[in-house]
Design a protein around this motif. Structure first.
Motif, PDB file in Angstrom:
ATOM      1  N   HIS A 136      30.369  32.552   1.443  1.00 25.03           N
ATOM      2  CA  HIS A 136      29.428  32.078   0.388  1.00 25.03           C
ATOM      3  C   HIS A 136      28.256  33.370   0.144  1.00 25.03           C
ATOM      4  O   HIS A 136      28.102  33.499  -1.072  1.00 25.03           O
ATOM      5  CB  HIS A 136      28.201  31.024   1.079  1.00 25.03           C
ATOM      6  CG  HIS A 136      28.729  29.760   1.366  1.00 25.03           C
ATOM      7  ND1 HIS A 136      29.240  28.759   0.337  1.00 25.03           N
ATOM      8  CD2 HIS A 136      29.083  29.221   2.522  1.00 25.03           C
ATOM      9  CE1 HIS A 136      29.616  27.640   0.982  1.00 25.03           C
ATOM     10  NE2 HIS A 136      29.763  27.739   2.102  1.00 25.03           N
ATOM     11  N   ASP A 137      28.314  34.226   0.934  1.00 23.54           N
ATOM     12  CA  ASP A 137      27.768  35.466   0.635  1.00 23.54           C
ATOM     13  C   ASP A 137      28.534  36.446  -0.261  1.00 23.54           C
ATOM     14  O   ASP A 137      27.997  37.346  -1.001  1.00 23.54           O
ATOM     15  CB  ASP A 137      27.548  36.441   1.990  1.00 23.54           C
ATOM     16  CG  ASP A 137      26.701  35.702   2.906  1.00 23.54           C
ATOM     17  OD1 ASP A 137      25.773  34.901   2.636  1.00 23.54           O
ATOM     18  OD2 ASP A 137      26.811  36.179   4.139  1.00 23.54           O
ATOM     19  N   MET A 138      29.955  36.284  -0.367  1.00 23.01           N
ATOM     20  CA  MET A 138      30.960  36.852  -1.106  1.00 23.01           C
ATOM     21  C   MET A 138      30.820  36.331  -2.543  1.00 23.01           C
ATOM     22  O   MET A 138      31.457  37.013  -3.530  1.00 23.01           O
ATOM     23  CB  MET A 138      32.213  36.869  -0.630  1.00 23.01           C
ATOM     24  CG  MET A 138      32.328  37.509   0.762  1.00 23.01           C
ATOM     25  SD  MET A 138      34.068  37.426   1.391  1.00 23.01           S
ATOM     26  CE  MET A 138      33.854  36.633   2.984  1.00 23.01           C
ATOM     27  N   GLY A 139      30.327  35.254  -2.846  1.00 19.52           N
ATOM     28  CA  GLY A 139      30.292  34.303  -3.815  1.00 19.52           C
ATOM     29  C   GLY A 139      31.828  33.718  -4.389  1.00 19.52           C
ATOM     30  O   GLY A 139      31.673  33.326  -5.432  1.00 19.52           O
TER      31      GLY A 139
ATOM     32  N   PHE B  67      39.214  28.028   0.464  1.00 15.87           N
ATOM     33  CA  PHE B  67      38.099  27.303   1.468  1.00 15.87           C
ATOM     34  C   PHE B  67      36.962  28.228   1.477  1.00 15.87           C
ATOM     35  O   PHE B  67      36.974  29.602   1.309  1.00 15.87           O
ATOM     36  CB  PHE B  67      38.754  26.995   2.729  1.00 15.87           C
ATOM     37  CG  PHE B  67      39.061  28.264   3.639  1.00 15.87           C
ATOM     38  CD1 PHE B  67      38.169  28.606   4.598  1.00 15.87           C
ATOM     39  CD2 PHE B  67      40.259  28.995   3.342  1.00 15.87           C
ATOM     40  CE1 PHE B  67      38.408  29.598   5.513  1.00 15.87           C
ATOM     41  CE2 PHE B  67      40.405  30.205   4.111  1.00 15.87           C
ATOM     42  CZ  PHE B  67      39.483  30.385   5.228  1.00 15.87           C
ATOM     43  N   HIS B  68      35.771  27.577   1.512  1.00 14.65           N
ATOM     44  CA  HIS B  68      34.630  28.338   1.985  1.00 14.65           C
ATOM     45  C   HIS B  68      34.246  28.339   3.564  1.00 14.65           C
ATOM     46  O   HIS B  68      34.938  27.267   3.967  1.00 14.65           O
ATOM     47  CB  HIS B  68      33.472  27.755   1.391  1.00 14.65           C
ATOM     48  CG  HIS B  68      33.005  28.349  -0.067  1.00 14.65           C
ATOM     49  ND1 HIS B  68      32.639  29.620  -0.076  1.00 14.65           N
ATOM     50  CD2 HIS B  68      33.046  27.650  -1.266  1.00 14.65           C
ATOM     51  CE1 HIS B  68      32.492  29.969  -1.533  1.00 14.65           C
ATOM     52  NE2 HIS B  68      32.833  28.710  -2.288  1.00 14.65           N
ATOM     53  N   PHE B  69      34.021  29.313   3.974  1.00 16.37           N
ATOM     54  CA  PHE B  69      33.510  29.155   5.544  1.00 16.37           C
ATOM     55  C   PHE B  69      32.203  30.095   5.916  1.00 16.37           C
ATOM     56  O   PHE B  69      31.884  30.976   5.016  1.00 16.37           O
ATOM     57  CB  PHE B  69      34.733  30.044   6.174  1.00 16.37           C
ATOM     58  CG  PHE B  69      34.776  31.505   5.887  1.00 16.37           C
ATOM     59  CD1 PHE B  69      34.196  32.549   6.801  1.00 16.37           C
ATOM     60  CD2 PHE B  69      35.640  32.031   4.861  1.00 16.37           C
ATOM     61  CE1 PHE B  69      34.064  33.710   6.789  1.00 16.37           C
ATOM     62  CE2 PHE B  69      35.446  33.324   4.735  1.00 16.37           C
ATOM     63  CZ  PHE B  69      34.748  34.194   5.623  1.00 16.37           C
TER      64      PHE B  69
ATOM     65  N   TYR C 271      34.152  28.178  13.250  1.00 13.98           N
ATOM     66  CA  TYR C 271      34.099  28.452  11.774  1.00 13.98           C
ATOM     67  C   TYR C 271      33.764  26.926  11.128  1.00 13.98           C
ATOM     68  O   TYR C 271      34.298  26.086  11.773  1.00 13.98           O
ATOM     69  CB  TYR C 271      35.564  28.806  11.062  1.00 13.98           C
ATOM     70  CG  TYR C 271      35.870  30.320  11.185  1.00 13.98           C
ATOM     71  CD1 TYR C 271      35.926  31.221  10.026  1.00 13.98           C
ATOM     72  CD2 TYR C 271      36.381  30.626  12.444  1.00 13.98           C
ATOM     73  CE1 TYR C 271      35.999  32.237  10.169  1.00 13.98           C
ATOM     74  CE2 TYR C 271      36.534  32.071  12.455  1.00 13.98           C
ATOM     75  CZ  TYR C 271      36.525  32.737  11.368  1.00 13.98           C
ATOM     76  OH  TYR C 271      36.801  34.245  11.371  1.00 13.98           O
ATOM     77  N   GLU C 272      32.794  27.037  10.195  1.00 15.17           N
ATOM     78  CA  GLU C 272      32.454  25.772   9.582  1.00 15.17           C
ATOM     79  C   GLU C 272      33.380  25.964   8.393  1.00 15.17           C
ATOM     80  O   GLU C 272      33.074  27.089   7.478  1.00 15.17           O
ATOM     81  CB  GLU C 272      31.133  25.691   8.995  1.00 15.17           C
ATOM     82  CG  GLU C 272      30.289  24.988  10.361  1.00 15.17           C
ATOM     83  CD  GLU C 272      28.522  25.088  10.166  1.00 15.17           C
ATOM     84  OE1 GLU C 272      28.325  25.249   8.799  1.00 15.17           O
ATOM     85  OE2 GLU C 272      27.960  24.795  10.921  1.00 15.17           O
ATOM     86  N   VAL C 273      34.162  25.053   7.878  1.00 18.47           N
ATOM     87  CA  VAL C 273      34.987  25.266   6.605  1.00 18.47           C
ATOM     88  C   VAL C 273      34.905  24.106   5.765  1.00 18.47           C
ATOM     89  O   VAL C 273      34.728  23.176   6.254  1.00 18.47           O
ATOM     90  CB  VAL C 273      36.440  25.709   7.228  1.00 18.47           C
ATOM     91  CG1 VAL C 273      36.767  26.898   7.867  1.00 18.47           C
ATOM     92  CG2 VAL C 273      37.289  24.354   7.798  1.00 18.47           C
ATOM     93  N   GLU C 274      35.468  24.369   4.466  1.00 25.13           N
ATOM     94  CA  GLU C 274      35.343  23.225   3.331  1.00 25.13           C
ATOM     95  C   GLU C 274      36.593  23.605   2.563  1.00 25.13           C
ATOM     96  O   GLU C 274      36.676  24.572   1.919  1.00 25.13           O
ATOM     97  CB  GLU C 274      34.079  23.208   2.561  1.00 25.13           C
ATOM     98  CG  GLU C 274      34.093  22.353   1.518  1.00 25.13           C
ATOM     99  CD  GLU C 274      33.112  22.422   0.426  1.00 25.13           C
ATOM    100  OE1 GLU C 274      33.052  21.468  -0.602  1.00 25.13           O
ATOM    101  OE2 GLU C 274      32.220  23.172   0.482  1.00 25.13           O
ATOM    102  N   ILE C 275      37.591  22.856   2.588  1.00 27.32           N
ATOM    103  CA  ILE C 275      38.665  23.027   1.930  1.00 27.32           C
ATOM    104  C   ILE C 275      38.531  22.721   0.419  1.00 27.32           C
ATOM    105  O   ILE C 275      38.276  21.630  -0.072  1.00 27.32           O
ATOM    106  CB  ILE C 275      39.807  22.112   2.331  1.00 27.32           C
ATOM    107  CG1 ILE C 275      40.150  22.213   3.905  1.00 27.32           C
ATOM    108  CG2 ILE C 275      41.031  22.363   1.598  1.00 27.32           C
ATOM    109  CD1 ILE C 275      40.386  23.570   4.462  1.00 27.32           C
TER     110      ILE C 275
END
Length: 162
Positions: free
Chosen positions: A81-84, A64-66, A141-145
């Motif tokens: 997203h900063d980690m890519g 997931f992105h968070f 946390y804003e997450v996207e599975i």
């Protein structure tokens, strides 16, 4: 009245202690993780036709992105997203703060959600100073599975039970 001037001192102290304990329990236990799906599926079957997980469950690995925020100030703390890369880990095994573990369970693949985590399920009274998280901070946390994989079998658990 809760307290009386004619009340024996021992009874008064017990009453004060019980009142304090009840207040503390209500304060600490009342807040739970809150999850709000704002995009994508809000409900889904546990598995698709090929028996692949569609819903996050304990022991499944979730990618997931968070982006994490201080809920009170809106200050951004960190973001995948900063980690890519979207991190992946088995849910419910204590690899992340317990509020995030709890908040991910039940989310569907491709859903986006806000997970608001009270301090006692995040970093508590210690905070996480290296990231600027002070004590008793409520996190959002804003997450996207992105993906959900079935649990990896634990062969040692099977061996140990025999």
């Amino acid at each position: 009245p809760l307290f009386s001037t004619t009340m024996p001192i021992r009874q008064l102290l017990v009453t004060i202690a019980l009142t304090w304990a009840a207040t503390l329990t209500l304060t600490l236990g009342a807040e739970e993780t809150k999850v709000t799906v704002y995009e994508g599926p809000k409900s889904c079957p546990d598995f698709d036709a090929e028996k692949k997980p569609m819903k996050v469950q304990n022991d499944c690995s979730v990618a997931f992105h968070f982006t994490a925020y201080d809920n009170a100030t809106g200050r951004r703390i960190e973001s995948s997203h900063d980690m890519g890369v979207a991190p992946s880990f088995p849910v419910g095994q204590g690899k992340v703060i317990s509020g995030l573990d709890q908040g991910l369970i039940g989310l569907c693949k491709h859903s986006k959600a806000n997970i608001v985590i009270p301090p006692h399920l995040a970093y508590g009274t210690l905070g996480k100073p290296e990231q600027g998280v002070t004590k008793d901070t409520i996190l959002r946390y804003e997450v996207e599975i992105i993906d959900i994989q079935p649990p990896v079998p634990n062969d040692f658990k099977h061996i140990d039970s025999n």
